[in-house]
Structures are given as C-alpha cells and as structure tokens.
Design a protein around this motif. Sequence first.
Motif, mmCIF file in Angstrom:
data_model
loop_
_atom_site.group_PDB
_atom_site.id
_atom_site.type_symbol
_atom_site.label_atom_id
_atom_site.label_comp_id
_atom_site.label_asym_id
_atom_site.label_seq_id
_atom_site.Cartn_x
_atom_site.Cartn_y
_atom_site.Cartn_z
ATOM 1 N N ALA A 132 81.067 60.467 34.919
ATOM 2 C CA ALA A 132 82.423 59.975 35.170
ATOM 3 C C ALA A 132 82.539 59.447 36.597
ATOM 4 O O ALA A 132 83.164 58.408 36.842
ATOM 5 C CB ALA A 132 83.442 61.086 34.930
ATOM 6 N N PHE A 133 81.923 60.147 37.526
ATOM 7 C CA PHE A 133 81.931 59.706 38.920
ATOM 8 C C PHE A 133 81.252 58.349 39.068
ATOM 9 O O PHE A 133 81.717 57.481 39.827
ATOM 10 C CB PHE A 133 81.242 60.748 39.797
ATOM 11 N N ALA A 134 80.150 58.143 38.345
ATOM 12 C CA ALA A 134 79.443 56.854 38.405
ATOM 13 C C ALA A 134 80.321 55.723 37.867
ATOM 14 O O ALA A 134 80.388 54.638 38.457
ATOM 15 C CB ALA A 134 78.143 56.939 37.612
ATOM 16 N N VAL A 135 80.986 55.980 36.740
ATOM 17 C CA VAL A 135 81.895 54.970 36.179
ATOM 18 C C VAL A 135 83.024 54.686 37.170
ATOM 19 O O VAL A 135 83.402 53.534 37.406
ATOM 20 C CB VAL A 135 82.458 55.437 34.823
ATOM 21 N N TRP A 136 83.567 55.754 37.742
ATOM 22 C CA TRP A 136 84.665 55.620 38.705
ATOM 23 C C TRP A 136 84.250 54.764 39.904
ATOM 24 O O TRP A 136 84.996 53.893 40.347
ATOM 25 C CB TRP A 136 85.077 57.025 39.166
#
Length: 527
Positions: A132-136
């Motif tokens: 999720a952090f990577a997508v964010w």
Amino acid sequence: MTWKRKAVDNVKKIPIWVHIFLVLVLLAEMLFGFTLLTAKIWNTGIVTLFLKAFAIVNLEIAMFIASVHMYIRFTQAFPIPMRGDRKFKVGFGSIIRGILVTFLVLVHFSAIFYDIRLPIQVSGWAYITLLAFAVWMHMVLILLILDLIFYIMWAVRKCRGNGSLYKLSTFVAQYRLFEVLLSIGVSLLFVGYGLYRTLTPPTIVNEHMETMTLTDQMVNGEPALKELAEEDEDYLLYKEEIAQEEALKSHPPEEFFFEDNEKLRSGATLNIALLSDIHIGPSVGKNRIVNIVEWTNNLEPDIIAISGDLADGFVSSLGGAAEPICRLKSKYGVYFATGNHEYFHGNVDEWFEFLENCNITVLHNENKRFRTTEGDMVCMAGMDDLVTLSMDMPGHHMDPVKALKGCQLNDLVVLLAHQPNAAWKVLQDQKVNGNIDLIMSGHTHNGQVNFLWPSTEVMNKWNHGLHENKPTHTQVIVSAGVNFFGPPVRTVGVCEIVNMQIEGRGTPDTSLFEKLHNIVPTELPTH
C-alpha cells in the motif's frame, strides 16, 4: 449546485483536524529540536533514539501532508452530491472515501513493522501495508506531476487573457476525475511490475577484473607506500624493491621479469560472491533467505562478501529469519562489514555475535589475511559504515587506516565499504589508497524505483556497476542489492548477486625501470 461548483467549494475547505494536527506537529518538532540541542548525552547512545524518533516524526509529517493532498483530490473527483441528486451517487462517493481512508491508514501503519517483533516468515499484514505504501508513493508523485501540468495549462490560458485566479479552481476541477483515475492506474501498473521483479530469483551478474601489478601500486600510491615503509612491517619489502631497481640497471627491461610484480600469479583466479542489502525484515523472510543462500552456494565461490544492510531489526526478532545465512559456504570463508541500517534498526553488537556464531568473519575496522591454495596472499578488509562518522556510537567509527593496517604491498587487497561515497572517501586518503585492488559496495539499490533513481545517481559517487578509479587503479563494484528495502517492489534494475572473477595479471612490464626510478626516494626512511 453543479458538480464543478461543488468541486470548487471542496478546494476551499480544509478540515479543522488538519489544522490541529499541524499545530501538534509543530510542537513535537520544537520538543525534539530542544532535546537534541540541549541534552548532554552525546556519548551515551541515547541520542540515537531521539534521532530515530525525530526522523519518524518528520517522515509522518511529510506523509500526512501528502495524504491530505491526495484526500482533497479524491473528494474533488468523487464529490458527495447535494440533496436531490440520485442516491446511488451519494453511496458511491461515500464508499470511495471509506476505501481511501482505509488505504491511508494502512499506509501510515507500514512503518510500525520495523519496530515490533516479527514472525520468521513474512507477515501478511506487513506485506500488505508496504505494498500500500508503494502504491501511495507512486500516486502522490503522479498527482503532483499532473497538478503541475494543469497549473501550467492554466497559466498559459491566463497569459492569453482568458483566465483569472478564481478560475484556476474551476479549470482544474474538470480534470480531477481523470487525474485520480490515471494516478491509480499507473501506480498499480508500476507496483505490479515491481512486485513481479522482486518475486523472481535475483540475477547473477558476472564481473571480471585483472589485478594491478605491484609497479602500478607503487607508482600510483606513492604516499601510501612511504607511509607503509615508515610505519609498518613492509619496510623490508620496500628495501627489496630498491634492490630490484638496482638489478634492473644491469638487465635489459624487456628480458627482466619477477613474480613479485604480481598481486595474483599469472593465470590464477579468485571468485568473490557479493551479497549486499539483504534487508531481512518485514518484507524479507526466511524462505527468501534460504533461496538466496542456495543460489549463492551454487556459484561455488572462493569468498563470500556481505557488504552491509543485513537486517532491519533486532536479533531477537529477526534471528530466526536470518538463520539460513549460517549455511553460506565458500572456500576461504564468509566476510561481513556493516551498512547504515545495522545502526538504524537494531543492536549492531548483537548482530556481530550472531554472525560470529555462524562462523562468519566480522570485519569491524579490521582485516584477515590468508594464503590461497595457489600460494597467493589475500587481505580481506572491512570497515564500519560511513554513517558512523556522524553518529555518537562508542566503538563504532569508520576507520580505513585501521581496517587496512597489516595488509601487505603484494597482497590482493579487497575492502568491504557499504556506501560508494565511503569508497570514494577512502580513495582520497593517501595513507591507504595505494594498496587497494577492489572495493565492494552496495547501498544505492540502483534507485529501486523509478522516481528515486535520479537521486541515487546524484547523491552517490557511483550508483551501480563496476568502475575504475584511474589514479589508483582500484576497481569499485556497486551492487544493486540482492533484495530491497521497504516495499517489495523494484522497478529499476534487478535484484542481483555479483559474481566477481579476479584474474592475475603477470605480463612483463618493460617500463618497470622507469617507473621505479621515478618514485624511489634519494634516501631510505629510517625505521
């Protein structure tokens, strides 16, 4: 109220909780700053905890601001219509906001997995939050880029006489849905590709170098040679070289050849497998380490070098996942030197004890000399990471002179230095730079993701690959790392194991007399 008018109103409204958070952030910044400036604890190690907390607070501040920006963009793209609009729109807008808030909560909780006890295998929750952090990260960057493009479009429109400050909000509002959908799609595409790259086995990168001759070393490292002659055991060897110069005077250079001019004898080879940036932690578990050990052992290397960033946590939490490291096998041993993450995420001395119990040689500003089966001498040296120069950690301080002390002039000298900038710093030090054949580094990850790659190129002397420092003939290899840090995503380069083959160069040097004559002092140093 029209859709566009609703979007304009959303631009103007910033929730009160955003203001409250920013005030609390400011107070926290002031508290940490006051503590760091006034505390008289620089030699106790406690300040390191404050620095880590300070970094986390600043990270969360930056993330929070970016998340607020993203939230506003989503509310503009999916507004909740006024009374009288169709009901399914109300439900859809609310669902989108609920999904977004849940997503942002996962993102902001991703860092917590670096400070809690982890299972031996990768935690599902950790993996999800880091993805999720990577997508964010990708979405934030894409939204900022698109915002800039829209503002430029509006500025051009204004310069033509048909725009105003108020109309900026109206102008960009019509693109918000497109902007949000594009950021989601592109981010998922990049992260999906990057995830696939990390789930595949690392690439075996074969590199080759020839050793410099003793003549090259003496000519290019004269200050280092004199230092050794005056302070170390190589005084006798130095005198031998003077004797060799005298011998050259009575022999034609093209006919004269001596084996001591080689670092490795002609035809001899030495294979070193370089493992850098293993990063055992929330997104790298035991299964991945088992596979890395198997792939490395299959190379049947003469030496295995681990050049820092082994784990992102404490032995008590990650020791089980790191256990397969003990099964690494090579002809002349496994060697380890610290990276910056050993000092950020755990107790470095506990990791030293763990590795020594695995029969892995820890090079803590020290070296180990050994003779190969072919009779050549090798000096494996390693030093503490560059970050220790700016930290107050008793017993840990990068010291290349200490690390290389005792390495002989005719040894093949290999230095483990985690950061390429540390390698560059060593190569500027005339006390040691004349006696290093190869420096093995990592740290940069070759950027790991597209938008970080430019910064690693700019901030590091070398970002990736094999390079030669011309003045000293020293080779520097910078690995992209066998794993990744944080999100299990790599969109630049590959995860890699470097298989470095070092070959002895034993061809006669017909210019030997001239080179030796130029560097030999008129008077021998007194010992």
